[in-house]
Design a protein around this motif. Structure first.
Motif, PDB file in Angstrom:
ATOM      1  N   TRP A   1     103.092  31.749  57.768  1.00  0.00           N
ATOM      2  CA  TRP A   1     101.968  31.552  58.679  1.00  0.00           C
ATOM      3  C   TRP A   1     101.722  32.799  59.531  1.00  0.00           C
ATOM      4  O   TRP A   1     100.585  33.215  59.713  1.00  0.00           O
ATOM      5  CB  TRP A   1     102.241  30.357  59.590  1.00  0.00           C
ATOM      6  N   ILE A   2     102.800  33.383  60.052  1.00  0.00           N
ATOM      7  CA  ILE A   2     102.624  34.568  60.906  1.00  0.00           C
ATOM      8  C   ILE A   2     102.066  35.720  60.098  1.00  0.00           C
ATOM      9  O   ILE A   2     101.139  36.427  60.528  1.00  0.00           O
ATOM     10  CB  ILE A   2     103.967  34.955  61.564  1.00  0.00           C
ATOM     11  N   ALA A   3     102.624  35.938  58.899  1.00  0.00           N
ATOM     12  CA  ALA A   3     102.117  37.017  58.046  1.00  0.00           C
ATOM     13  C   ALA A   3     100.667  36.753  57.647  1.00  0.00           C
ATOM     14  O   ALA A   3      99.842  37.683  57.609  1.00  0.00           O
ATOM     15  CB  ALA A   3     103.005  37.157  56.808  1.00  0.00           C
ATOM     16  N   GLY A   4     100.341  35.489  57.367  1.00  0.00           N
ATOM     17  CA  GLY A   4      98.968  35.153  57.004  1.00  0.00           C
ATOM     18  C   GLY A   4      97.999  35.362  58.154  1.00  0.00           C
ATOM     19  O   GLY A   4      96.877  35.840  57.954  1.00  0.00           O
ATOM     20  N   ALA A   5      98.428  35.027  59.374  1.00  0.00           N
ATOM     21  CA  ALA A   5      97.563  35.245  60.546  1.00  0.00           C
ATOM     22  C   ALA A   5      97.307  36.731  60.750  1.00  0.00           C
ATOM     23  O   ALA A   5      96.186  37.148  61.077  1.00  0.00           O
ATOM     24  CB  ALA A   5      98.220  34.632  61.778  1.00  0.00           C
ATOM     25  N   ALA A   6      98.351  37.557  60.558  1.00  0.00           N
ATOM     26  CA  ALA A   6      98.175  39.006  60.684  1.00  0.00           C
ATOM     27  C   ALA A   6      97.190  39.517  59.637  1.00  0.00           C
ATOM     28  O   ALA A   6      96.331  40.367  59.933  1.00  0.00           O
ATOM     29  CB  ALA A   6      99.534  39.703  60.541  1.00  0.00           C
TER      30      ALA A   6
ATOM     31  N   PRO B   1      98.756  40.614  68.940  1.00  0.00           N
ATOM     32  CA  PRO B   1      97.317  40.717  69.249  1.00  0.00           C
ATOM     33  C   PRO B   1      96.482  39.884  68.274  1.00  0.00           C
ATOM     34  O   PRO B   1      95.643  40.410  67.540  1.00  0.00           O
ATOM     35  CB  PRO B   1      97.054  42.219  69.091  1.00  0.00           C
ATOM     36  N   LEU B   2      96.738  38.583  68.272  1.00  0.00           N
ATOM     37  CA  LEU B   2      96.076  37.682  67.333  1.00  0.00           C
ATOM     38  C   LEU B   2      95.472  36.514  68.090  1.00  0.00           C
ATOM     39  O   LEU B   2      96.092  35.965  69.010  1.00  0.00           O
ATOM     40  CB  LEU B   2      97.075  37.148  66.292  1.00  0.00           C
TER      41      LEU B   2
END
Length: 532
Positions: free
Chosen positions: A45-50, A196-197
């Motif tokens: 999820w974190i990698a996808g949000a980035a 910064p997301l």
């Protein structure tokens, strides 16, 4: 000379330090989770949000035990700025560096403690996002004594060693909205604004995952709200509930046996002093659930006998607690009963996030040994079998491994019918042996009370060493029997003969309990110290 000149020339070609534009460093995130808690999904999820925000990111999984309750670790680095067209790619690290991690996310309290132990957390740099709920480690559950690691030490260390601490009960928050801990942790990370997301980038990553989207979004929002409301400390413990509230809850859980429970509780409250009411009530609920009302009445009779010799109730309180646990010993009948209860299957479905339309298969791995098998038979039948088996295998009897699919009709019925054999339990060989030792212990408490009340309290409390299941419990029961014969009796006799009181006997009983709880084979050491 030439080499030195070349080195100087190379240095001279560089721009002076003051004219170099510092490149932003990647934001490092270390995720410490337990197998089955979705640490890998949280990483995705974190990698996808980035990726949605156009930020380069790299994620790696550090080798661990990626199975249910095993320790798993994931590491991410997110570059805080988009890379301009044709610009150089940032260099990422595959592994975290101790003291140089920006964010640590721990899905359980002791996992947060592990990151402290490995020095990843820094008071100058690290934001710690930790769930304060506990899932006990194997070492904690297998300890004979109280093996639970003191949570106060972990919480204190987290506050001292991290730059910013965001700690809350992630499991309770997830359950409140029907979600999972990893979604709540993701929301907490978003709310810290370290990355910064925008929240929309995280929500898009959850939707892309395509699994339980609405529930995960609910957990994400719950995590954001916790941090926004200032949830940066361990939640205060829930206020203590009254015995009346707990009594109603226990009665409801017993279903058709509710009437037996309430009648026995009324009897206990009329007959016994008020300070014992809660202990006795909890014990009665446990005993009726385990066997029946007649069994619970036998418990009250034993407590009544000890109360008659106790002027200040402390000995009776200890005896009542230890007796209730001892009388609900785990046998094959009890295991079968618990494994086929509706609540267990509902919990399994809930823990795995199964919806109403999904089928969940449960396979139970059972390995009873011969003692557990013939122990549930009537003593008249089982005694000769036991003598024969104990002669053939004096140290340890063979076991019979089985894989039973308890969600199938045939497998469920096999285990369910075994659980219904509790009507035979009072006449079983196992019950005969357990209650023979209980009788000896109770008599030891009463005999000690006639000499020294403090000694009697120690004798009542040492019954806590008789615990465990299968071979472990049998070894501890034998050690307890030897304690009564080889330690308690000689120690009391010496105190009586010398006329110097029973301080030495009290100390010996305490030390024997400590030795046995530290190591099931600690009896020999306790015996040597007694003789010394």
């Amino acid at each position: 000379m030439g080499a030195r000149a070349r080195r100087r020339a190379a240095l001279g070609d560089r721009a002076p330090p003051g004219r170099v534009m510092p490149a932003p460093r990647p934001i490092s995130i270390l995720i410490a989770a337990l197998g089955g808690q979705g640490g890998g999904v949280l990483t995705e999820w974190i990698a996808g949000a980035a990726a949605h925000a156009g930020l380069p990111a790299q994620a790696t999984s550090i080798p661990g035990v990626a199975q249910r309750t095993g320790a798993t670790t994931y590491y991410l680095e997110v570059y805080p700025e988009p890379i301009p067209a044709g610009g150089p790619e940032p260099v990422f690290s595959l592994y975290p560096t101790p003291g140089d991690v920006d964010v640590v996310m721990a899905s359980e309290l002791l996992e947060a403690g592990r990151t402290l132990e490995t020095d990843y957390v820094s008071p100058e740099r690290t934001t710690m996002i930790a769930s304060t709920h506990r899932l006990f480690a194997i070492g904690e559950k297998s300890a004979l004594g109280d093996g639970i690691f003191p949570r106060e030490r972990v919480e204190e260390a987290l506050g001292t060693l991290s730059k910013r601490l965001i700690a809350f009960d992630g499991l309770a928050a997830a359950r409140a909205v029907g979600s999972e801990v990893n979604a709540v942790m993701l929301g907490a990370l978003c709310a810290t604004e370290i990355l910064p997301l925008e929240a929309s980038a995280f929500e898009a990553a959850i939707r892309e995952g395509g699994v339980a989207v609405e529930r995960n979004l609910a957990g994400f929002k719950a995590g954001m709200e916790i941090v926004a409301s200032g949830g940066e400390a361990t939640a205060a413990p829930a206020p203590a509930r009254s015995w009346e509230q707990i009594k109603a809850e226990r009665a409801h859980a017993l279903g058709l046996r509710m009437g037996d429970f309430l009648a026995l509780v009324r009897q206990a409250e009329e007959e016994f002093p008020a300070p014992l009411h809660r202990t006795l009530g909890e014990a009665l609920a446990r005993l009726i659930d385990y066997q029946d009302a007649r069994y619970a009445r036998g418990y009250l009779a034993r407590v009544r006998a000890v109360l008659a010799a106790d002027p200040d109730l402390r000995m009776t309180e200890i005896f009542a607690r230890r007796l209730a646990v001892w009388m609900t010993y785990e046998d094959a009948i009890r295991v079968a009963d618990l494994k086929t209860r509706r609540g267990r299957f509902e919990r399994i479905r809930r823990d795995h996030g199964a919806t109403n339309g999904q089928v969940v298969h449960v396979t139970d791995y059972l390995k009873p040994d011969l003692d557990e098998i013939y122990g549930i038979l009537p003593a008249v039948v089982a005694a000769p079998i036991a003598r024969l088996c104990e002669r053939w295998w004096p140290e340890r009897r063979p076991s019979l491994g089985q894989h039973v699919k308890t969600t199938a009709v045939s497998g469920f019925l096999r285990v369910w019918l075994l659980g219904r054999l509790r009507v035979m339990r009072p006449w079983s060989l196992r019950a005969q042996r357990e209650f023979a030792l209980i009788d000896r212990w109770q008599q030891g408490v009463l005999d000690s009370a006639a000499l020294d009340l403090e000694l009697a309290r120690e004798v009542a409390d040492i019954a806590t060493v008789v615990r465990g299941y299968g071979d472990v419990r049998r070894r501890l029961a034998r050690a307890f029997e030897r304690f009564l014969d080889e330690i308690l009796a000689p120690s009391v006799a010496r105190g009586r003969e010398t006329g110097q009181g029973y301080e030495r006997a009290r100390r010996i009983v305490r030390e024997t309990k400590r030795q046995l709880l530290a190591d099931e084979k600690g009896f020999e050491q306790a015996l040597q110290e007694t003789r010394a």
